[in-house]
Write a protein that holds these residues in place. Structure first.
Motif, mmCIF file in Angstrom:
data_model
loop_
_atom_site.group_PDB
_atom_site.id
_atom_site.type_symbol
_atom_site.label_atom_id
_atom_site.label_comp_id
_atom_site.label_asym_id
_atom_site.label_seq_id
_atom_site.Cartn_x
_atom_site.Cartn_y
_atom_site.Cartn_z
ATOM 1 N N PHE A 196 26.533 14.553 81.974
ATOM 2 C CA PHE A 196 27.905 14.247 81.865
ATOM 3 C C PHE A 196 27.677 12.666 82.107
ATOM 4 O O PHE A 196 27.547 12.309 83.038
ATOM 5 C CB PHE A 196 28.562 15.040 82.011
ATOM 6 N N LEU A 197 28.714 12.020 81.863
ATOM 7 C CA LEU A 197 29.179 10.784 82.481
ATOM 8 C C LEU A 197 30.346 11.087 83.343
ATOM 9 O O LEU A 197 31.526 11.540 82.922
ATOM 10 C CB LEU A 197 29.723 9.735 80.870
ATOM 11 N N VAL A 198 30.066 10.351 85.089
ATOM 12 C CA VAL A 198 31.166 11.076 85.658
ATOM 13 C C VAL A 198 31.811 9.337 86.007
ATOM 14 O O VAL A 198 31.319 8.464 86.209
ATOM 15 C CB VAL A 198 30.491 11.322 86.750
ATOM 16 N N ALA A 210 37.103 12.448 90.007
ATOM 17 C CA ALA A 210 36.619 13.548 89.052
ATOM 18 C C ALA A 210 36.375 14.169 88.025
ATOM 19 O O ALA A 210 36.997 15.145 87.916
ATOM 20 C CB ALA A 210 37.272 14.221 90.427
ATOM 21 N N MET A 211 36.296 13.286 87.137
ATOM 22 C CA MET A 211 36.879 13.190 85.782
ATOM 23 C C MET A 211 35.278 12.973 85.543
ATOM 24 O O MET A 211 34.381 12.679 85.651
ATOM 25 C CB MET A 211 37.469 13.271 85.181
ATOM 26 N N ALA A 212 34.947 13.733 84.594
ATOM 27 C CA ALA A 212 33.812 14.009 83.290
ATOM 28 C C ALA A 212 33.625 13.876 82.096
ATOM 29 O O ALA A 212 34.736 14.370 81.757
ATOM 30 C CB ALA A 212 32.594 14.925 83.632
ATOM 31 N N MET A 213 32.926 13.355 81.246
ATOM 32 C CA MET A 213 32.584 13.205 80.282
ATOM 33 C C MET A 213 31.658 13.538 79.174
ATOM 34 O O MET A 213 30.042 13.020 79.537
ATOM 35 C CB MET A 213 33.015 11.529 79.304
ATOM 36 N N ASP A 214 31.226 14.821 78.376
ATOM 37 C CA ASP A 214 30.040 15.740 77.885
ATOM 38 C C ASP A 214 29.981 13.818 76.555
ATOM 39 O O ASP A 214 29.970 13.071 76.406
ATOM 40 C CB ASP A 214 30.530 16.555 77.229
ATOM 41 N N LYS A 260 34.896 14.217 75.223
ATOM 42 C CA LYS A 260 35.107 15.694 75.570
ATOM 43 C C LYS A 260 35.303 15.520 77.578
ATOM 44 O O LYS A 260 34.740 15.012 78.147
ATOM 45 C CB LYS A 260 34.924 16.890 75.376
ATOM 46 N N ILE A 261 36.287 15.317 77.383
ATOM 47 C CA ILE A 261 36.994 14.815 79.414
ATOM 48 C C ILE A 261 36.640 16.485 79.727
ATOM 49 O O ILE A 261 37.841 17.205 79.651
ATOM 50 C CB ILE A 261 38.180 14.392 78.962
ATOM 51 N N VAL A 262 35.837 16.601 81.101
ATOM 52 C CA VAL A 262 36.387 17.801 81.700
ATOM 53 C C VAL A 262 36.954 17.196 83.120
ATOM 54 O O VAL A 262 36.998 16.236 84.122
ATOM 55 C CB VAL A 262 34.601 18.159 82.002
ATOM 56 N N ASP A 263 38.015 17.972 83.309
ATOM 57 C CA ASP A 263 38.959 17.646 84.236
ATOM 58 C C ASP A 263 39.433 18.815 85.157
ATOM 59 O O ASP A 263 40.868 18.857 85.167
ATOM 60 C CB ASP A 263 39.888 16.608 83.602
#
Length: 421
Positions: A11-13, A104-108, A112-115
């Motif tokens: 994940f990009l973070v 504190a967010m990530a991107m797959d 898609k944003i993981v938040d």
């Protein structure tokens, strides 16, 4: 051959996700790897560089990939943590250890944003907010939040009151004293390079951190100046106004740092002499020396700061100085050998003059006068005196006398042309 990262759950973070959502240029891409191990990363060709926790460089792109990890406070300071980077650490657990929700967010890999901690909401509302109560375990975060407040000030960001409260708690705990001087300077210099470094210092003052890391600067707030020359009155406020003016005049962190340091001596003024500050120029010199030693400030920053602190009032009074005194000032500033530093010195003096309430757009002819005088005097060389047969000290004395003669006439002409007399 497929990219080896496709074999991992990556994940990009952090900052890359934050800045892309702000439509801001992304400087670094950092990745977190979930469900892997040190052995697997090595087998895939990643190069381990982290000692305290597993961070790796991609064998081709050299971008950073870190195993998802959790941290538990185990000692004092920003290095006093035990790290768990086992394969069962989740992405949400890794994100929870970060300082601010917007970090504190990530991107797959599909975008898609993981938040899990509502960073997008705080991004929309322009709020810098801590992720969890674990924020208070790392004193470095006080400086980082202040730096983020400065960097994103133009976007309208402010620090959440509850985060300021935790920062104040950290500042008053004494934990900031565990930070190394080099680390403090690193955060300070990065802020000085941004567009609103005054916000960095204002936030640190607000949360009582400045009292720990730079007490002489902290103490300027509330110290009055003569209203005639300082309608803003407060020395701390004046210093921040000077810094803002320095930002408009130069991108150099040397100029900006010197502007912050120029009035430190006022923190030592005796109450009975206020609002005047006799001798504050020389009083500030040991304070700058001590700070630069403690934070290991680069020599170029220190040298300019010392000169601005000691001689800025000479420049303000340039039209009142005798030509011989102006020549002595040039010698003390070493202008013949360091003309670029002299230019920066004059910019700091201009920032000091215009960094006052209602003075922001005033003309500062003293800078123009001194620099034009320097350029004229710098054209006087030893050659004609050598041709006259002079030697050694005779040449030096002849150059000095010629400079004095030229400067005396130039000053008369300049004052008349600009209706100063």
């Amino acid at each position: 051959m497929a990219d080896i990262t496709q074999l991992l759950n990556t994940f990009l973070v952090g900052g890359a996700v934050r800045d892309s959502l702000l439509n801001r240029a992304v400087v670094d891409n950092d990745y977190v790897v979930v469900g892997s191990s040190v052995d697997e990363m090595r087998k895939l060709g990643f190069i381990q560089v982290g000692k305290d926790f597993p961070v790796f460089l991609h064998p081709k792109s050299k971008q950073e990939y870190a195993l998802a990890r959790t941290e538990k406070k185990a000692g004092q300071g920003y290095t006093g943590f035990n790290c768990n980077a086992s394969s069962d650490v989740t992405l949400e657990e890794d994100l929870m250890r970060r300082d601010l929700t917007i970090n504190a967010m990530a991107m797959d890999i599909n975008g898609k944003i993981v938040d899990p901690y509502h960073g997008q909401v705080d991004l929309k509302n322009r709020v810098l907010r801590h992720v969890s109560s674990a924020f208070i375990e790392d004193p470095l975060r006080v400086l980082r939040v202040a730096r983020f407040a400065a960097r994103y000030h133009a976007y309208g960001f402010t620090v959440a009151p509850e985060t300021i409260s935790l920062m104040t708690q950290l500042s008053e705990s004494g934990e900031l004293l565990s930070l190394s001087g080099e680390r403090i300077w690193q955060e300070m210099e990065r802020s000085l390079a941004d567009a609103n470094p005054e916000v960095f210092f204002n936030v640190l003052y607000q949360c009582q951190a400045l009292k720990s890391i730079w007490p002489d600067l902290h103490n300027l707030w509330g110290i009055p100046n003569p209203a005639k020359w300082h309608p803003e009155i407060c020395s701390g406020l004046h210093t921040m106004m000077v810094l803002k003016q320095a930002v408009l005049l130069s991108t150099k962190t040397t100029v900006r740092f010197a502007s912050v340091c120029h009035d430190l001596g006022k923190s030592l003024t005796e109450d009975e002499t206020l609002p005047s500050h006799p001798g504050h120029e020389t009083a500030g010199l040991p304070l700058i020396e001590a700070l630069c030693t403690r934070l290991r400030v680069p020599t170029a920053h220190k040298n300019l700061a010392l000169k601005v602190c000691q001689f800025h009032l000479h420049v303000h009074k340039a039209f009142e100085l005798k030509p011989s005194t102006t020549l002595k000032l040039f010698e003390q500033l070493d202008v013949w050998r360091k003309p670029a530093e002299f230019e920066d010195f004059l910019l700091c003096c201009q920032a000091d003059f215009t960094g006052r309430l209602g003075f922001e757009t005033r003309e500062y002819l003293q800078k123009d006068f001194l620099y034009r005088a320097f350029e004229m005097l710098n054209m006087i060389t030893a050659k004609p005196f050598v041709e006259q047969g002079l030697k050694g000290l005779q040449i030096k004395e002849a150059i000095s006398q010629q400079r004095l003669k030229v400067l005396t006439q130039f000053k008369v002409d300049y004052l008349q042309q600009n209706n100063i007399i």
